[in-house]
Design a protein around this motif. Structure first.
Motif, PDB file in Angstrom:
ATOM      1  N   LEU A 155      24.843  -7.856  22.695  1.00 32.01           N
ATOM      2  CA  LEU A 155      25.033  -6.994  23.856  1.00 32.01           C
ATOM      3  C   LEU A 155      24.496  -5.590  23.589  1.00 32.01           C
ATOM      4  O   LEU A 155      23.933  -4.956  24.485  1.00 32.01           O
ATOM      5  CB  LEU A 155      26.522  -6.935  24.219  1.00 32.01           C
ATOM      6  CG  LEU A 155      27.128  -8.225  24.793  1.00 32.01           C
ATOM      7  CD1 LEU A 155      28.625  -8.063  24.982  1.00 32.01           C
ATOM      8  CD2 LEU A 155      26.459  -8.597  26.114  1.00 32.01           C
ATOM      9  N   SER A 156      24.665  -5.107  22.388  1.00 30.72           N
ATOM     10  CA  SER A 156      24.159  -3.773  22.065  1.00 30.72           C
ATOM     11  C   SER A 156      22.632  -3.742  22.114  1.00 30.72           C
ATOM     12  O   SER A 156      22.035  -2.744  22.547  1.00 30.72           O
ATOM     13  CB  SER A 156      24.650  -3.333  20.681  1.00 30.72           C
ATOM     14  OG  SER A 156      24.212  -4.223  19.679  1.00 30.72           O
ATOM     15  N   ASP A 157      21.986  -4.841  21.713  1.00 34.46           N
ATOM     16  CA  ASP A 157      20.527  -4.919  21.823  1.00 34.46           C
ATOM     17  C   ASP A 157      20.101  -4.907  23.292  1.00 34.46           C
ATOM     18  O   ASP A 157      19.135  -4.227  23.665  1.00 34.46           O
ATOM     19  CB  ASP A 157      20.010  -6.195  21.158  1.00 34.46           C
ATOM     20  CG  ASP A 157      20.135  -6.156  19.643  1.00 34.46           C
ATOM     21  OD1 ASP A 157      20.222  -5.051  19.087  1.00 34.46           O
ATOM     22  OD2 ASP A 157      20.166  -7.241  19.020  1.00 34.46           O
ATOM     23  N   ALA A 158      20.810  -5.674  24.114  1.00 31.73           N
ATOM     24  CA  ALA A 158      20.496  -5.714  25.546  1.00 31.73           C
ATOM     25  C   ALA A 158      20.676  -4.335  26.168  1.00 31.73           C
ATOM     26  O   ALA A 158      19.879  -3.918  27.026  1.00 31.73           O
ATOM     27  CB  ALA A 158      21.382  -6.743  26.241  1.00 31.73           C
ATOM     28  N   TRP A 159      21.709  -3.610  25.737  1.00 31.93           N
ATOM     29  CA  TRP A 159      21.951  -2.262  26.252  1.00 31.93           C
ATOM     30  C   TRP A 159      20.813  -1.321  25.870  1.00 31.93           C
ATOM     31  O   TRP A 159      20.316  -0.553  26.698  1.00 31.93           O
ATOM     32  CB  TRP A 159      23.275  -1.733  25.714  1.00 31.93           C
ATOM     33  CG  TRP A 159      23.599  -0.337  26.142  1.00 31.93           C
ATOM     34  CD1 TRP A 159      24.215   0.064  27.288  1.00 31.93           C
ATOM     35  CD2 TRP A 159      23.299   0.869  25.403  1.00 31.93           C
ATOM     36  NE1 TRP A 159      24.319   1.442  27.321  1.00 31.93           N
ATOM     37  CE2 TRP A 159      23.761   1.955  26.181  1.00 31.93           C
ATOM     38  CE3 TRP A 159      22.692   1.116  24.183  1.00 31.93           C
ATOM     39  CZ2 TRP A 159      23.642   3.268  25.757  1.00 31.93           C
ATOM     40  CZ3 TRP A 159      22.557   2.435  23.758  1.00 31.93           C
ATOM     41  CH2 TRP A 159      23.033   3.493  24.547  1.00 31.93           C
ATOM     42  N   SER A 160      20.384  -1.387  24.608  1.00 35.20           N
ATOM     43  CA  SER A 160      19.295  -0.516  24.139  1.00 35.20           C
ATOM     44  C   SER A 160      17.997  -0.807  24.880  1.00 35.20           C
ATOM     45  O   SER A 160      17.272   0.112  25.290  1.00 35.20           O
ATOM     46  CB  SER A 160      19.086  -0.696  22.636  1.00 35.20           C
ATOM     47  OG  SER A 160      20.226  -0.291  21.910  1.00 35.20           O
ATOM     48  N   GLU A 161      17.703  -2.079  25.070  1.00 37.11           N
ATOM     49  CA  GLU A 161      16.482  -2.452  25.785  1.00 37.11           C
ATOM     50  C   GLU A 161      16.522  -1.969  27.232  1.00 37.11           C
ATOM     51  O   GLU A 161      15.523  -1.459  27.751  1.00 37.11           O
ATOM     52  CB  GLU A 161      16.304  -3.965  25.737  1.00 37.11           C
ATOM     53  CG  GLU A 161      15.994  -4.515  24.344  1.00 37.11           C
ATOM     54  CD  GLU A 161      16.004  -6.024  24.310  1.00 37.11           C
ATOM     55  OE1 GLU A 161      16.182  -6.638  25.398  1.00 37.11           O
ATOM     56  OE2 GLU A 161      15.836  -6.607  23.224  1.00 37.11           O
ATOM     57  N   ALA A 162      17.665  -2.124  27.876  1.00 34.40           N
ATOM     58  CA  ALA A 162      17.791  -1.681  29.265  1.00 34.40           C
ATOM     59  C   ALA A 162      17.637  -0.173  29.369  1.00 34.40           C
ATOM     60  O   ALA A 162      16.945   0.337  30.261  1.00 34.40           O
ATOM     61  CB  ALA A 162      19.140  -2.121  29.830  1.00 34.40           C
ATOM     62  N   ARG A 163      18.269   0.553  28.463  1.00 33.63           N
ATOM     63  CA  ARG A 163      18.188   2.014  28.500  1.00 33.63           C
ATOM     64  C   ARG A 163      16.755   2.490  28.291  1.00 33.63           C
ATOM     65  O   ARG A 163      16.267   3.370  29.014  1.00 33.63           O
ATOM     66  CB  ARG A 163      19.105   2.610  27.431  1.00 33.63           C
ATOM     67  CG  ARG A 163      19.165   4.136  27.435  1.00 33.63           C
ATOM     68  CD  ARG A 163      20.096   4.624  26.352  1.00 33.63           C
ATOM     69  NE  ARG A 163      19.671   4.157  25.041  1.00 33.63           N
ATOM     70  CZ  ARG A 163      18.700   4.731  24.306  1.00 33.63           C
ATOM     71  NH1 ARG A 163      18.044   5.776  24.786  1.00 33.63           N
ATOM     72  NH2 ARG A 163      18.381   4.251  23.132  1.00 33.63           N
ATOM     73  N   GLN A 164      16.060   1.917  27.322  1.00 31.81           N
ATOM     74  CA  GLN A 164      14.683   2.322  27.060  1.00 31.81           C
ATOM     75  C   GLN A 164      13.762   1.958  28.221  1.00 31.81           C
ATOM     76  O   GLN A 164      12.860   2.736  28.581  1.00 31.81           O
ATOM     77  CB  GLN A 164      14.192   1.654  25.770  1.00 31.81           C
ATOM     78  CG  GLN A 164      14.903   2.146  24.520  1.00 31.81           C
ATOM     79  CD  GLN A 164      14.550   1.331  23.288  1.00 31.81           C
ATOM     80  OE1 GLN A 164      13.654   0.483  23.331  1.00 31.81           O
ATOM     81  NE2 GLN A 164      15.242   1.576  22.182  1.00 31.81           N
ATOM     82  N   ARG A 165      13.981   0.812  28.817  1.00 34.07           N
ATOM     83  CA  ARG A 165      13.147   0.367  29.934  1.00 34.07           C
ATOM     84  C   ARG A 165      13.304   1.285  31.145  1.00 34.07           C
ATOM     85  O   ARG A 165      12.318   1.702  31.768  1.00 34.07           O
ATOM     86  CB  ARG A 165      13.503  -1.066  30.288  1.00 34.07           C
ATOM     87  CG  ARG A 165      12.584  -1.704  31.320  1.00 34.07           C
ATOM     88  CD  ARG A 165      12.939  -3.168  31.528  1.00 34.07           C
ATOM     89  NE  ARG A 165      14.304  -3.337  32.032  1.00 34.07           N
ATOM     90  CZ  ARG A 165      15.296  -3.889  31.333  1.00 34.07           C
ATOM     91  NH1 ARG A 165      15.091  -4.337  30.107  1.00 34.07           N
ATOM     92  NH2 ARG A 165      16.515  -4.004  31.852  1.00 34.07           N
ATOM     93  N   VAL A 166      14.556   1.598  31.477  1.00 32.46           N
ATOM     94  CA  VAL A 166      14.814   2.465  32.627  1.00 32.46           C
ATOM     95  C   VAL A 166      14.280   3.869  32.371  1.00 32.46           C
ATOM     96  O   VAL A 166      13.681   4.495  33.266  1.00 32.46           O
ATOM     97  CB  VAL A 166      16.320   2.508  32.935  1.00 32.46           C
ATOM     98  CG1 VAL A 166      16.632   3.580  33.976  1.00 32.46           C
ATOM     99  CG2 VAL A 166      16.800   1.148  33.430  1.00 32.46           C
ATOM    100  N   GLU A 167      14.455   4.354  31.162  1.00 27.94           N
ATOM    101  CA  GLU A 167      13.966   5.695  30.827  1.00 27.94           C
ATOM    102  C   GLU A 167      12.442   5.767  30.945  1.00 27.94           C
ATOM    103  O   GLU A 167      11.894   6.750  31.462  1.00 27.94           O
ATOM    104  CB  GLU A 167      14.402   6.064  29.414  1.00 27.94           C
ATOM    105  CG  GLU A 167      13.987   7.471  28.993  1.00 27.94           C
ATOM    106  CD  GLU A 167      14.456   7.824  27.590  1.00 27.94           C
ATOM    107  OE1 GLU A 167      14.044   8.884  27.083  1.00 27.94           O
ATOM    108  OE2 GLU A 167      15.232   7.032  27.005  1.00 27.94           O
ATOM    109  N   ALA A 168      11.756   4.724  30.479  1.00 25.27           N
ATOM    110  CA  ALA A 168      10.299   4.703  30.566  1.00 25.27           C
ATOM    111  C   ALA A 168       9.832   4.679  32.022  1.00 25.27           C
ATOM    112  O   ALA A 168       8.878   5.377  32.400  1.00 25.27           O
ATOM    113  CB  ALA A 168       9.754   3.490  29.816  1.00 25.27           C
ATOM    114  N   LYS A 169      10.496   3.881  32.859  1.00 19.81           N
ATOM    115  CA  LYS A 169      10.119   3.814  34.273  1.00 19.81           C
ATOM    116  C   LYS A 169      10.378   5.141  34.973  1.00 19.81           C
ATOM    117  O   LYS A 169       9.588   5.570  35.831  1.00 19.81           O
ATOM    118  CB  LYS A 169      10.878   2.687  34.966  1.00 19.81           C
ATOM    119  CG  LYS A 169      10.445   1.292  34.542  1.00 19.81           C
ATOM    120  CD  LYS A 169      11.238   0.228  35.276  1.00 19.81           C
ATOM    121  CE  LYS A 169      10.782  -1.173  34.877  1.00 19.81           C
ATOM    122  NZ  LYS A 169      11.540  -2.235  35.590  1.00 19.81           N
TER     123      LYS A 169
END
Length: 226
Positions: A155-169
């Motif tokens: 879950l922590s990996d999924a959270w990190s990926e989501a945060r980085q993806r949204v920040e990049a967009k």
């Protein structure tokens, strides 16, 4: 004689409690029936049917009230109803226990992100940036552990990926968005003064014509209309 009503009261109380338990049990049974029907419809890829069954389950929700509303959010997400799904996940987050907050908020943020993507495709960059920011806030308030995630990893990996993806967009959106320019049709002050002078001259001319009887004022009566 005053004891009889009191005894009657105590005799009725267990009956009222029993009736409440029966009603609660019946509601719980209906909640589970509709919840199970929704799960079956979702597994059969009937997301519209799943949404209806989850909504019915919510009407009789007694225990774990966050589950049917969360599942309805999933069904709405599968139908690309991003705003409706995000609203369901928001409500689910307000009801879910602490150990379920990460999963609910990941889904909530994903619904906001997909809604933002749709707005960008529609050239509404400003609206998309609002959604991306909302997704960032939802993720910032999530506490995710190293427990396994449904799609693999943690879950922590999924959270990190989501945060980085949204920040990049969001960064990309900010780079392409330009604030609306002020209207170029604004009246020039000097031009406005000239226009006022012209109107005043016309008013004086009409006044003179009215006094000489050459041309009546508007209305045809010769009365002043200013």
């Amino acid at each position: 004689m005053t004891r009889h009503p009191r005894r009657l009261h105590w005799l009725l109380l267990p009956g009222l409690v029993a009736a409440a338990l029966v009603i609660a049990a019946g509601s719980l049974a209906l909640q589970l029936v509709f919840l199970s029907a929704g799960n079956s419809a979702w597994q059969a890829l009937d997301n519209a049917g799943a949404e209806r069954q989850y909504s019915r389950s919510m009407d009789f929700s007694v225990l774990n009230r966050w589950i049917p509303v969360h599942n309805r959010g999933v069904a709405r997400f599968e139908q690309s109803s991003w705003d409706a799904a995000a609203e369901d996940f928001r409500e689910a987050a307000s009801l879910a226990p602490e150990e379920r907050q990460c999963t609910v908020r990941l889904n909530w943020a994903l619904a906001l992100e997909r809604g933002a993507d749709a707005l960008r495709e529609a050239d509404d960059v400003a609206g998309a940036l609002v959604r991306y920011t909302q997704a960032e806030v939802v993720l910032a308030e999530a506490t995710c552990t190293d427990d396994p995630a449904p799609d693999g990893g943690t879950l922590s990996d999924a959270w990190s990926e989501a945060r980085q993806r949204v920040e990049a967009k969001k960064t990309e959106g900010n780079a392409t968005w330009t604030p609306p320019e002020e209207s170029s049709d604004a009246t020039d002050p000097s031009g406005e003064l000239d226009e006022r002078a012209r109107q005043a001259q016309e008013e004086r001319q009409r006044a003179q014509e009215q006094q000489t009887g050459d041309s009546p004022a508007e209305g045809g009566s010769g009365e002043r209309n200013w």
